[in-house]
Design an enzyme around this catalytic site. Sequence first.
Site, short mmCIF file in Angstrom:
data_model
loop_
_atom_site.label_atom_id
_atom_site.label_comp_id
_atom_site.label_asym_id
_atom_site.label_seq_id
_atom_site.Cartn_x
_atom_site.Cartn_y
_atom_site.Cartn_z
N LYS A 141 9.03 -17.16 -10.76
CA LYS A 141 8.29 -16.05 -11.34
C LYS A 141 7.15 -16.56 -12.21
O LYS A 141 7.33 -17.45 -13.04
CB LYS A 141 9.24 -15.19 -12.19
N ASP A 158 -4.58 -6.48 4.91
CA ASP A 158 -5.70 -7.30 5.39
C ASP A 158 -5.73 -8.66 4.70
O ASP A 158 -6.29 -9.62 5.24
CB ASP A 158 -7.02 -6.57 5.14
N ASN A 201 0.85 -1.19 0.00
CA ASN A 201 0.00 0.00 0.00
C ASN A 201 0.89 1.24 0.00
O ASN A 201 2.11 1.14 -0.04
CB ASN A 201 -0.94 -0.01 1.20
#
Length: 402
Positions: free
Chosen positions: A289, A279, A210
């Site tokens: 990958k 969350d 974030n």
Amino acid sequence: MLKGKKILLCLAGGVAVYKACALTSKLTQAGASVKVVMTEGATKFVTPLTFQALSRDNVYVDTFEEKDPTKITHIDIADWPDVVVVAPATANIIGKAANGIADDLVSTMLLATTAPIFIAPAMNVHMYEHPAVIANIDKLKLFGYQILEPGEGYLACGYIGKGRLMEPDDIFKHLEEFFQPSSSTLKGKTVLVTAGPTQEKLDPVRYFTNHSSGKMGYAIAEQAIKRGANVILISGPTTIKPPNGVQLENVTSAKDMFEKVIECFDFADVVIKTAAVADYRPKLVHEQKIKKSPNDWSIEMERTTDILKTLGERKEKQLLVGFAAESEQLEEYAKDKLERKNLDMIVTNSIVQPGAGFKADTNIVTIFNKNGTRLDLPLMSKHEVANYLLNEVEEVIKDSEK
């Protein structure tokens, strides 16, 4: 209070440099160790030799004069002091500091130091009232600089108005107050602060995260240190230099954050949880990958442990403070979180309001207390928000100890 303190006195090119002679003398007589840095302009008013005699130390003027070949002068000077005082601070040096300009030793050192900085403006009244100067001073306040307001009276230019350098005796008193031993109720207590984002790994090159910068948590940690607290700072990935004196614990994921917080929780008297913990995390973490394909891609996510709720269930003696960054219904969501997670206090802010979102140096918050009180704060620096929050925390501690 000043005995043994290391004070770096920076002098810019204004006639008020003569007052810095008295300040240097007072500080030295009080037992402080004083180093003086001058701009070329400052040397036109008072010679470096004067300050060398008064401080009993070398005086620094030229960025490129390396007195000790084993050190980089401006970095060595910047790392040395307990506090920096710019007196007099001209409009020129204020503008440089506010806008990241480093073209002489004083301005370069101001960018390099991590010590607290006091700015004592001195200039013509019209210069002091110019919108550019006002904006630059406001910007320095947001950076955490402390402004020693000039006095009003007869100025060297012949004008009468605001712009006189604060008197040396008053600057001296401000420094004494700054070094005054803390009488805070946080002195000696352990304050646990979480800060920054978490990163939830998907594969070796991708993760979910974030926009949290960690600035609010780091500001709280710094202010708690100043109040004499023992501070444990548990931080997700950030680029911020931790405050001096904190016990820094670096973590990456929500799981890492949970484990470290639980490990430290029993030792804490106050827990302030500013970290923006994920969350959800990817249910499946790939060792290799994931290759691009022509099709759409869906990722199954699973819940992470709610750290704040867990702490609310476990707390005994701890005072628990949460943060709620919201985009709507701030009061409703904050009060619900306050009760549902058994918090003592919650701080809420809008992530969409200008000046209050992630990564900003400022914030606009409301602090809700479980006793029903609230404190609405206007736009201010995150360091100022930290001080208001810690004031509220201290009031709760005082009430609980009655």
